[in-house]
Motif scaffolding. Structure first.
Motif, mmCIF file in Angstrom:
data_model
loop_
_atom_site.group_PDB
_atom_site.id
_atom_site.type_symbol
_atom_site.label_atom_id
_atom_site.label_comp_id
_atom_site.label_asym_id
_atom_site.label_seq_id
_atom_site.Cartn_x
_atom_site.Cartn_y
_atom_site.Cartn_z
ATOM 1 N N TYR A 2 -15.607 -1.667 -11.054
ATOM 2 C CA TYR A 2 -16.248 -1.150 -9.885
ATOM 3 C C TYR A 2 -16.257 0.467 -9.937
ATOM 4 C CZ TYR A 2 -16.543 -5.858 -8.586
ATOM 5 O OH TYR A 2 -16.972 -7.292 -8.379
ATOM 6 N N GLY A 3 -15.460 1.196 -10.668
ATOM 7 C CA GLY A 3 -15.444 2.585 -10.800
ATOM 8 C C GLY A 3 -14.159 3.193 -10.012
ATOM 9 N N HIS A 4 -14.328 4.482 -10.088
ATOM 10 C CA HIS A 4 -13.277 5.202 -9.582
ATOM 11 C C HIS A 4 -13.662 5.894 -8.073
ATOM 12 C CE1 HIS A 4 -10.330 4.883 -13.216
ATOM 13 N NE2 HIS A 4 -11.653 4.924 -13.668
ATOM 14 N N HIS A 5 -14.794 5.906 -7.799
ATOM 15 C CA HIS A 5 -15.199 6.336 -6.405
ATOM 16 C C HIS A 5 -14.607 5.383 -5.356
ATOM 17 C CE1 HIS A 5 -18.298 2.742 -7.467
ATOM 18 N NE2 HIS A 5 -18.347 2.748 -5.855
ATOM 19 N N ILE A 6 -14.028 4.429 -5.625
ATOM 20 C CA ILE A 6 -13.296 3.458 -4.401
ATOM 21 C C ILE A 6 -11.765 3.838 -4.768
ATOM 22 C CG2 ILE A 6 -12.568 1.261 -3.776
ATOM 23 C CD1 ILE A 6 -15.252 0.277 -4.995
ATOM 24 N N HIS A 7 -11.143 4.207 -3.535
ATOM 25 C CA HIS A 7 -9.792 4.300 -3.804
ATOM 26 C C HIS A 7 -8.914 2.954 -3.990
ATOM 27 C CE1 HIS A 7 -5.470 6.112 -3.102
ATOM 28 N NE2 HIS A 7 -5.468 5.287 -2.022
ATOM 29 N N TRP A 8 -8.393 2.666 -4.951
ATOM 30 C CA TRP A 8 -7.757 1.575 -5.157
ATOM 31 C C TRP A 8 -6.391 1.735 -4.837
ATOM 32 C CZ3 TRP A 8 -10.752 -2.493 -5.851
ATOM 33 C CH2 TRP A 8 -12.127 -2.303 -6.404
ATOM 34 N N GLN A 9 -5.760 0.894 -4.122
ATOM 35 C CA GLN A 9 -4.145 1.137 -3.937
ATOM 36 C C GLN A 9 -3.149 -0.164 -3.995
ATOM 37 O OE1 GLN A 9 -2.727 3.702 -2.287
ATOM 38 N NE2 GLN A 9 -0.924 2.580 -2.986
ATOM 39 N N GLN A 10 -2.244 0.018 -4.816
ATOM 40 C CA GLN A 10 -1.296 -1.076 -5.111
ATOM 41 C C GLN A 10 -0.185 -1.054 -3.933
ATOM 42 O OE1 GLN A 10 0.526 -1.366 -9.017
ATOM 43 N NE2 GLN A 10 1.811 -2.701 -8.516
ATOM 44 N N GLY A 11 0.071 -2.367 -3.424
ATOM 45 C CA GLY A 11 1.207 -2.482 -2.467
ATOM 46 C C GLY A 11 1.431 -3.834 -2.239
ATOM 47 N N ASP A 12 2.665 -3.823 -1.397
ATOM 48 C CA ASP A 12 3.097 -5.135 -1.004
ATOM 49 C C ASP A 12 2.605 -5.670 0.432
ATOM 50 O OD1 ASP A 12 4.944 -7.244 0.053
ATOM 51 O OD2 ASP A 12 6.730 -6.299 -0.665
ATOM 52 N N ALA A 13 1.952 -6.640 0.608
ATOM 53 C CA ALA A 13 1.254 -7.337 1.613
ATOM 54 C C ALA A 13 2.138 -7.415 2.866
ATOM 55 C CB ALA A 13 0.826 -8.763 1.470
ATOM 56 N N ALA A 14 3.407 -7.640 2.618
ATOM 57 C CA ALA A 14 4.655 -7.560 3.749
ATOM 58 C C ALA A 14 5.020 -5.869 4.058
ATOM 59 C CB ALA A 14 5.839 -8.293 3.295
ATOM 60 N N ALA A 15 4.440 -5.080 3.410
ATOM 61 C CA ALA A 15 4.673 -3.731 3.453
ATOM 62 C C ALA A 15 3.737 -2.916 3.117
ATOM 63 C CB ALA A 15 6.239 -3.233 3.044
ATOM 64 N N LEU A 16 2.347 -2.967 3.856
ATOM 65 C CA LEU A 16 1.218 -2.081 3.395
ATOM 66 C C LEU A 16 1.367 -0.803 3.341
ATOM 67 C CD1 LEU A 16 -0.962 -4.661 5.429
ATOM 68 C CD2 LEU A 16 -0.900 -4.630 3.033
ATOM 69 N N PRO A 17 0.825 -0.046 2.240
ATOM 70 C CA PRO A 17 1.054 1.409 2.110
ATOM 71 C C PRO A 17 -0.169 2.240 2.880
ATOM 72 C CG PRO A 17 0.044 0.304 0.111
ATOM 73 C CD PRO A 17 0.298 -0.676 1.135
ATOM 74 N N PHE A 18 -0.240 1.832 4.079
ATOM 75 C CA PHE A 18 -1.239 2.436 5.007
ATOM 76 C C PHE A 18 -0.761 2.699 6.394
ATOM 77 C CE2 PHE A 18 -3.692 -0.798 2.253
ATOM 78 C CZ PHE A 18 -4.342 0.242 1.465
ATOM 79 N N GLY A 19 -1.402 3.788 6.970
ATOM 80 C CA GLY A 19 -1.066 4.143 8.245
ATOM 81 C C GLY A 19 -1.327 3.249 9.244
ATOM 82 N N ALA A 20 -0.767 3.374 10.445
ATOM 83 C CA ALA A 20 -1.026 2.416 11.652
ATOM 84 C C ALA A 20 -2.411 2.832 11.868
ATOM 85 C CB ALA A 20 -0.186 2.585 12.701
ATOM 86 N N HIS A 21 -3.148 1.530 12.441
ATOM 87 C CA HIS A 21 -4.540 1.585 12.731
ATOM 88 C C HIS A 21 -5.662 2.779 11.833
ATOM 89 C CE1 HIS A 21 -2.619 0.318 16.279
ATOM 90 N NE2 HIS A 21 -1.919 1.571 16.341
ATOM 91 N N SER A 22 -5.417 2.233 10.600
ATOM 92 C CA SER A 22 -5.987 2.963 9.506
ATOM 93 C C SER A 22 -7.323 2.198 8.797
ATOM 94 C CB SER A 22 -5.112 3.712 8.791
ATOM 95 O OG SER A 22 -4.458 2.867 7.895
ATOM 96 N N VAL A 23 -7.397 1.004 9.110
ATOM 97 C CA VAL A 23 -8.145 0.172 8.357
ATOM 98 C C VAL A 23 -8.997 -0.682 9.146
ATOM 99 C CG1 VAL A 23 -8.094 -1.977 6.756
ATOM 100 C CG2 VAL A 23 -6.201 -0.273 6.455
#
Length: 177
Positions: free
Chosen positions: A9-30
């Protein structure tokens, strides 16, 4: 999996590896989260649902497909070793985790997906392909073990072949606005 996604799907999407029990995203960001056949691998469903609630914006949604008990029951029967297979969470524990997280269930459907294979070798290749078996220490199978499993599985044969069942739970979750 990320490398394959980037390649496809290319590099125009930000792909992020993470743990489902400790998501690497800020609060209220998705706004929208997807999980396809991952939840059953998580040890702490409560933590996963709490994290989804934390990262979702008000009005955000999560679409989840996971497996339920009874998945691969034919294989457990054939091998007489259910502990070697995936032990997915039951529906009540998933629903409890959702309610405790603050998310609500907008839609829910439990289905059975059944596939058929010509022989035991094809069945086991399919299971290995989806990663649904758990490696066991000292799992030395004899020819007699394999013959016995094959004989038990043949008792389940249908005109279409040897069945493999996946009990799926499809969820649409929402975070209140």
């Amino acid at each position: 999996m990320l490398a394959q996604a980037r390649q496809r799907y290319g590099h125009h999407i930000h792909w992020q590896q993470g743990d489902a029990a400790a998501l690497p995203f800020g609060a209220h960001s998705v706004d929208l989260a997807f999980s396809n056949l991952a939840l059953q691998w998580c040890r702490d469903i409560d933590a996963v649902m709490a994290e989804l609630c934390r990262v979702l914006r008000p009005g955000g949604q999560a679409h989840i497909t996971t497996l339920l008990p009874g998945t691969l029951e034919e294989i457990a029967f054939a091998w007489q070793r259910p502990e070697a297979l995936l032990q997915p969470p039951n529906l009540a524990s998933v629903e409890w985790a959702i309610s405790e997280s603050g998310l609500t269930i907008a839609r829910q459907a439990a289905t059975v997906e059944r596939f058929y294979y010509a022989d035991l070798q094809a069945v086991m290749a399919s299971i290995k392909g989806v990663g649904a078996q758990l490696p066991r220490a000292h799992a030395n199978l004899t020819r007699a073990d394999i013959a016995a499993a094959k004989a038990r599985y043949e008792q389940l044969r249908q005109p279409e072949g040897l069945p493999v069942s996946y009990r799926c739970l499809k969820l649409q979750l929402e975070k209140s606005p």
